[in-house]
Design a protein around this motif. Structure first.
Motif, short mmCIF file in Angstrom:
data_model
loop_
_atom_site.label_atom_id
_atom_site.label_comp_id
_atom_site.label_asym_id
_atom_site.label_seq_id
_atom_site.Cartn_x
_atom_site.Cartn_y
_atom_site.Cartn_z
N GLY A 1 0.81 -1.21 0.00
CA GLY A 1 0.00 0.00 0.00
C GLY A 1 0.84 1.26 0.00
O GLY A 1 0.52 2.23 -0.70
N SER A 2 1.93 1.26 0.77
CA SER A 2 2.80 2.43 0.79
C SER A 2 3.48 2.63 -0.56
O SER A 2 3.62 3.76 -1.04
CB SER A 2 3.85 2.29 1.90
OG SER A 2 4.62 1.12 1.74
N TYR A 3 3.85 1.55 -1.19
CA TYR A 3 4.43 1.60 -2.54
C TYR A 3 3.44 2.19 -3.53
O TYR A 3 3.78 3.00 -4.39
CB TYR A 3 4.84 0.18 -2.95
CG TYR A 3 5.46 0.05 -4.33
CD1 TYR A 3 6.84 0.11 -4.49
CD2 TYR A 3 4.68 -0.17 -5.46
CE1 TYR A 3 7.42 -0.03 -5.74
CE2 TYR A 3 5.24 -0.31 -6.72
CZ TYR A 3 6.62 -0.25 -6.85
OH TYR A 3 7.19 -0.39 -8.09
N ASP B 1 14.71 -0.75 -7.67
CA ASP B 1 13.63 -0.13 -8.42
C ASP B 1 13.46 1.34 -8.06
O ASP B 1 12.56 2.02 -8.56
CB ASP B 1 12.31 -0.87 -8.17
CG ASP B 1 11.91 -0.91 -6.71
OD1 ASP B 1 12.69 -0.43 -5.86
OD2 ASP B 1 10.83 -1.43 -6.41
N GLY B 2 14.32 1.84 -7.18
CA GLY B 2 14.22 3.24 -6.77
C GLY B 2 13.12 3.51 -5.77
O GLY B 2 12.88 4.67 -5.41
N ARG C 1 18.17 12.13 -1.32
CA ARG C 1 19.08 11.22 -0.61
C ARG C 1 18.35 9.95 -0.20
O ARG C 1 18.96 8.88 -0.14
CB ARG C 1 19.70 11.93 0.60
CG ARG C 1 20.44 13.22 0.31
CD ARG C 1 21.37 13.07 -0.89
NE ARG C 1 22.32 11.98 -0.74
CZ ARG C 1 22.95 11.38 -1.75
NH1 ARG C 1 22.72 11.76 -3.01
NH2 ARG C 1 23.80 10.40 -1.53
N VAL C 2 17.07 10.07 0.12
CA VAL C 2 16.27 8.86 0.38
C VAL C 2 16.27 7.99 -0.88
O VAL C 2 16.48 6.77 -0.81
CB VAL C 2 14.83 9.21 0.78
CG1 VAL C 2 14.05 7.95 1.11
CG2 VAL C 2 14.81 10.17 1.98
N SER D 1 17.82 4.13 -1.67
CA SER D 1 17.04 3.04 -2.26
C SER D 1 17.76 2.41 -3.45
O SER D 1 17.59 1.22 -3.71
CB SER D 1 15.66 3.53 -2.69
OG SER D 1 15.72 4.32 -3.87
N LEU D 2 18.57 3.18 -4.13
CA LEU D 2 19.28 2.67 -5.31
C LEU D 2 20.59 1.99 -4.96
O LEU D 2 21.16 1.25 -5.77
CB LEU D 2 19.54 3.81 -6.30
CG LEU D 2 18.31 4.41 -6.99
CD1 LEU D 2 18.72 5.62 -7.80
CD2 LEU D 2 17.63 3.36 -7.86
N GLY D 3 21.12 2.29 -3.78
CA GLY D 3 22.39 1.69 -3.39
C GLY D 3 23.57 2.47 -3.90
O GLY D 3 24.67 1.97 -4.03
#
Length: 271
Positions: free
Chosen positions: A113-115, A151-152, A264-265, A269-271
């Motif tokens: 749901g958050s996605y 997936d970012g 930056r978040v 997520s991308l590494g």
């Protein structure tokens, strides 16, 4: 959510993860380790009990260059994500598992749901060093929703290490044993996903149960301290990534500031 860096499309992985969750009982049946009350063990539940909460914390302002987020667990029930997204939060961590016998029964609704409303989300694991080794719990976490995809929109999984809700504060382990347990979890998670897991903890617990270990500097720090200032950090880190500053608020779950702007978040997520 595969055993190595995901090579499948995100849709296939997500579908497989949801199917696995649907086939897995929330609590393992029969004799064995205790999981009573596991749905109430969320990030910081035991820290608040042991370290207290500064009730004056209220204004949702983290200073310049901070990004608001939150974390949830089965404790919150089903979350109204469209409403939550309107509050300005940009990311969320969702409890997936505890030990090797509990899966958050609300995980699919909360994580997916958050996605669906555009939040960058990640999963976290409530550590139980008293019942199995770190590697076993890392595998259980990844197999039940705690994986990572480039997936970012997916943060690296987080290991929640805090006061033992079932007994002795440090789960009956010496500092050296606790550090070894955490290293086993972190190394296994890295081998499964290609990412260093985030570590969630408090400075007081860290000092007491790891001897203030300084070996986890590669892992992003998610620090819990319910006050107007973040205060002292554990020895492994010179800076924090996320500060859980309150366990109350108008948003669902606990309140967090990411130490950086929204870009930056996304970079994390991308590494």
């Amino acid at each position: 959510m595969s055993r190595r860096v995901c090579s499948k499309g995100w849709g296939a992985v997500l579908a497989a993860g949801v199917l696995l969750l649907a086939q897995t009982p929330a609590v393992a049946r029969g004799s064995g380790p205790r999981y009573d009350g596991a749905e109430e063990h969320y990030a910081g539940s035991q820290i608040a009990l042991h370290e207290g909460v500064n009730v004056s914390v209220g204004p949702l302002y983290g200073g310049e260059g901070q990004t608001l987020g939150h974390d949830v667990s089965g404790h919150q029930g089903e979350v109204d994500w469209p409403t939550a997204a309107k509050t300005g939060a940009k990311f969320v961590y969702v409890k997936a598992t505890e030990g090797t016998g509990f899966v958050n029964p609300r995980f699919a609704q909360q994580y997916n749901g958050s996605y669906g409303v555009g939040l960058i989300r990640g999963a976290y694991h409530f550590a139980r060093p008293d019942i199995s080794d770190g590697a076993a719990q890392a595998h259980y976490f990844v197999d039940h929703g705690g994986g990572w995809s480039k997936d970012g929109k997916t943060l690296p999984g987080a290991l929640d290490v805090e006061y033992n809700p079932y007994g002795e504060t440090c789960y009956g382990k010496t500092p050296a044993q606790m550090v070894a347990w955490m290293k086993s979890f972190a190394e296994t998670y890295l081998s499964r996903t290609g990412r260093h897991p985030t570590i969630y903890t408090s400075t007081s617990w860290w000092k007491r149960c790891t001897g203030n270990s300084a070996v986890f500097w590669q892992n992003p720090l998610w620090l819990a301290r319910y006050n107007t200032e973040i205060g002292e950090l554990p020895a492994s880190w010179k800076t924090h990534t996320i500060w859980q500053f309150s366990n109350k608020g108008s948003l669902p779950g606990d309140q967090n500031w990411f130490n950086g702007m929204a870009d930056r978040v996304h970079a994390l997520s991308l590494g």
